[in-house]
Design a protein around this motif. Structure first.
Motif, PDB file in Angstrom:
ATOM      1  N   UNK A   1      23.658  -4.976 -20.935  1.00 35.90           N
ATOM      2  CA  UNK A   1      24.661  -4.529 -20.231  1.00 35.90           C
ATOM      3  C   UNK A   1      25.647  -5.696 -19.848  1.00 35.90           C
ATOM      4  N   UNK A   2      24.970  -6.989 -19.726  1.00 37.27           N
ATOM      5  CA  UNK A   2      25.644  -8.091 -19.446  1.00 37.27           C
ATOM      6  C   UNK A   2      25.297  -9.293 -20.078  1.00 37.27           C
ATOM      7  N   UNK A   3      26.075 -10.330 -20.364  1.00 29.99           N
ATOM      8  CA  UNK A   3      25.767 -11.675 -20.628  1.00 29.99           C
ATOM      9  C   UNK A   3      26.527 -12.727 -20.062  1.00 29.99           C
ATOM     10  N   UNK A   4      25.810 -13.434 -19.137  1.00 30.27           N
ATOM     11  CA  UNK A   4      26.395 -14.633 -18.187  1.00 30.27           C
ATOM     12  C   UNK A   4      25.995 -15.947 -18.854  1.00 30.27           C
ATOM     13  N   UNK A   5      27.055 -16.716 -19.245  1.00 26.57           N
ATOM     14  CA  UNK A   5      26.838 -18.103 -19.561  1.00 26.57           C
ATOM     15  C   UNK A   5      27.333 -18.876 -18.644  1.00 26.57           C
ATOM     16  N   UNK A   6      26.470 -19.597 -17.727  1.00 25.64           N
ATOM     17  CA  UNK A   6      27.028 -20.398 -16.509  1.00 25.64           C
ATOM     18  C   UNK A   6      27.464 -19.350 -15.615  1.00 25.64           C
ATOM     19  N   UNK A   7      28.738 -19.460 -15.214  1.00 27.33           N
ATOM     20  CA  UNK A   7      29.142 -18.731 -14.348  1.00 27.33           C
ATOM     21  C   UNK A   7      30.283 -17.531 -14.908  1.00 27.33           C
ATOM     22  N   UNK A   8      30.283 -17.590 -16.358  1.00 25.27           N
ATOM     23  CA  UNK A   8      31.188 -16.748 -17.072  1.00 25.27           C
ATOM     24  C   UNK A   8      30.471 -15.685 -17.636  1.00 25.27           C
TER      25      UNK A   8
ATOM     26  N   UNK B   1      16.283 -15.027 -19.813  1.00 20.82           N
ATOM     27  CA  UNK B   1      16.766 -16.126 -19.270  1.00 20.82           C
ATOM     28  C   UNK B   1      16.343 -17.514 -19.878  1.00 20.82           C
ATOM     29  N   UNK B   2      17.357 -18.473 -20.192  1.00 18.30           N
ATOM     30  CA  UNK B   2      17.299 -19.674 -20.844  1.00 18.30           C
ATOM     31  C   UNK B   2      18.228 -20.498 -20.870  1.00 18.30           C
ATOM     32  N   UNK B   3      18.043 -21.754 -21.155  1.00 18.07           N
ATOM     33  CA  UNK B   3      19.260 -22.785 -21.255  1.00 18.07           C
ATOM     34  C   UNK B   3      19.427 -22.922 -22.657  1.00 18.07           C
ATOM     35  N   UNK B   4      20.953 -23.224 -22.904  1.00 16.74           N
ATOM     36  CA  UNK B   4      21.507 -23.343 -24.132  1.00 16.74           C
ATOM     37  C   UNK B   4      22.715 -24.235 -23.947  1.00 16.74           C
TER      38      UNK B   4
ATOM     39  N   UNK C   1      22.774 -26.884 -22.164  1.00 19.97           N
ATOM     40  CA  UNK C   1      23.266 -27.297 -20.861  1.00 19.97           C
ATOM     41  C   UNK C   1      23.516 -26.237 -20.035  1.00 19.97           C
ATOM     42  N   UNK C   2      23.874 -25.105 -20.345  1.00 22.45           N
ATOM     43  CA  UNK C   2      24.306 -23.717 -19.675  1.00 22.45           C
ATOM     44  C   UNK C   2      23.121 -22.866 -19.559  1.00 22.45           C
ATOM     45  N   UNK C   3      23.054 -22.362 -18.260  1.00 18.65           N
ATOM     46  CA  UNK C   3      22.138 -21.256 -17.917  1.00 18.65           C
ATOM     47  C   UNK C   3      22.530 -20.005 -18.768  1.00 18.65           C
ATOM     48  N   UNK C   4      21.720 -19.122 -19.406  1.00 17.28           N
ATOM     49  CA  UNK C   4      22.077 -17.881 -19.974  1.00 17.28           C
ATOM     50  C   UNK C   4      21.031 -16.855 -19.561  1.00 17.28           C
ATOM     51  N   UNK C   5      21.808 -15.751 -18.919  1.00 18.93           N
ATOM     52  CA  UNK C   5      21.161 -14.718 -18.639  1.00 18.93           C
ATOM     53  C   UNK C   5      21.751 -13.311 -19.255  1.00 18.93           C
ATOM     54  N   UNK C   6      20.804 -12.648 -19.737  1.00 17.14           N
ATOM     55  CA  UNK C   6      21.208 -11.479 -20.694  1.00 17.14           C
ATOM     56  C   UNK C   6      20.535 -10.116 -19.843  1.00 17.14           C
ATOM     57  N   UNK C   7      21.149  -9.270 -19.364  1.00 15.29           N
ATOM     58  CA  UNK C   7      20.483  -8.062 -18.846  1.00 15.29           C
ATOM     59  C   UNK C   7      20.560  -6.781 -19.951  1.00 15.29           C
ATOM     60  N   UNK C   8      19.711  -6.066 -20.072  1.00 15.11           N
ATOM     61  CA  UNK C   8      19.438  -5.117 -21.112  1.00 15.11           C
ATOM     62  C   UNK C   8      19.152  -3.963 -20.287  1.00 15.11           C
ATOM     63  N   UNK C   9      19.296  -2.616 -20.800  1.00 13.42           N
ATOM     64  CA  UNK C   9      18.871  -1.492 -20.312  1.00 13.42           C
ATOM     65  C   UNK C   9      18.370  -0.642 -21.321  1.00 13.42           C
TER      66      UNK C   9
END
Length: 235
Positions: free
Chosen positions: A31-38, A105-108, A110-118
């Motif tokens: 659904x979404x991939x957020x890298x840092x604040x982007x 969730x993890x770090x890559x 130095x950036x935080x990574x958040x992946x949301x799936x459905x």
């Protein structure tokens, strides 16, 4: 007594592991991939986790990766190995599952990574999947490399997007062949004709099942081409 407690603890760990494994099995769409604040979400991205710990992934109708997966039941850390891809040198994903939704969730670097799936039961469609097939020109506004303006020709003009990323244009200007690229994040297509007579150009795509409008980008003029889906080449 110690054996009794050990058996209970083993059973709890075993069933927890089985529950986590079963919860993640199946088809998931990003659904979404957020890298840092982007927010950087690929179009139509999906992953399928099989019960034998194999996995496949792709975008839309195109599968491009295969490999294996493993889930640590104690830490809920997910590791994914693509046997036809590059080694993942980052830490495993921390996984949270809530019914039909999953978060990684993890770090890559130095950036935080958040992946949301459905969870899903069918493959998603990408912008490129919607383009596939044969399209008859209905209206042309503005001057461009392809097609004549509406009303200036008796020729039935068409655009054919093939599955192998090639396109064919039939118009009063002649037959044009080339390859096309669809943007991975935006509804845009790049047409790259063969030869040196015509230059590549970029079009914004607005399409549904049976109609499509292409709007030329990087120009100060309004140039659009509107099409209707057909199923036979014009005679």
């Amino acid at each position: 007594m110690r054996i009794f407690y050990f058996l209970i603890l083993f059973s709890l760990c075993f069933f927890t592991s089985c529950e986590n494994k079963q919860a993640i099995e199946g088809l998931w769409v990003v659904k979404s991939v957020i890298v840092g604040e982007e927010k950087i979400t690929p179009n139509g991205r999906w992953m399928r986790f099989n019960s034998d710990f194999t996995q496949q992934s792709g975008n839309g109708w195109f599968q491009h990766s295969i490999g294996t997966w493993s889930l640590n039941p104690k830490t809920n850390e997910l590791s994914i190995l693509n046997s036809n891809g590059l080694n993942d040198l980052n830490e495993p994903f921390k996984v949270m599952i809530n019914k039909n939704e999953m978060t990684w969730k993890r770090m890559e670097e130095g950036d935080s990574i958040k992946v949301s799936l459905i969870r899903s039961y069918k493959l998603p469609e990408t912008y490129g999947d919607n383009l596939l097939g044969l399209w008859k020109l209905e209206e042309a506004i503005g001057e461009g490399n392809y097609f004549t303006q509406s009303g200036n020709t008796n020729t039935v003009e068409y655009l054919f997007f093939r599955w192998d990323k090639r396109f064919v244009i039939g118009s009063e200007k002649g037959r044009i062949n080339g390859v096309y690229n669809v943007h991975g994040h935006k509804p845009e297509v790049e047409l790259i004709p063969y030869g040196d007579q015509l230059k590549r150009d970029f079009w914004k795509v607005d399409s549904n099942k049976n109609s499509m409008t292409l709007k030329l980008l990087n120009t100060d003029s309004i140039v659009t081409r509107t099409f209707k889906r057909i199923h036979d080449f014009p005679q």
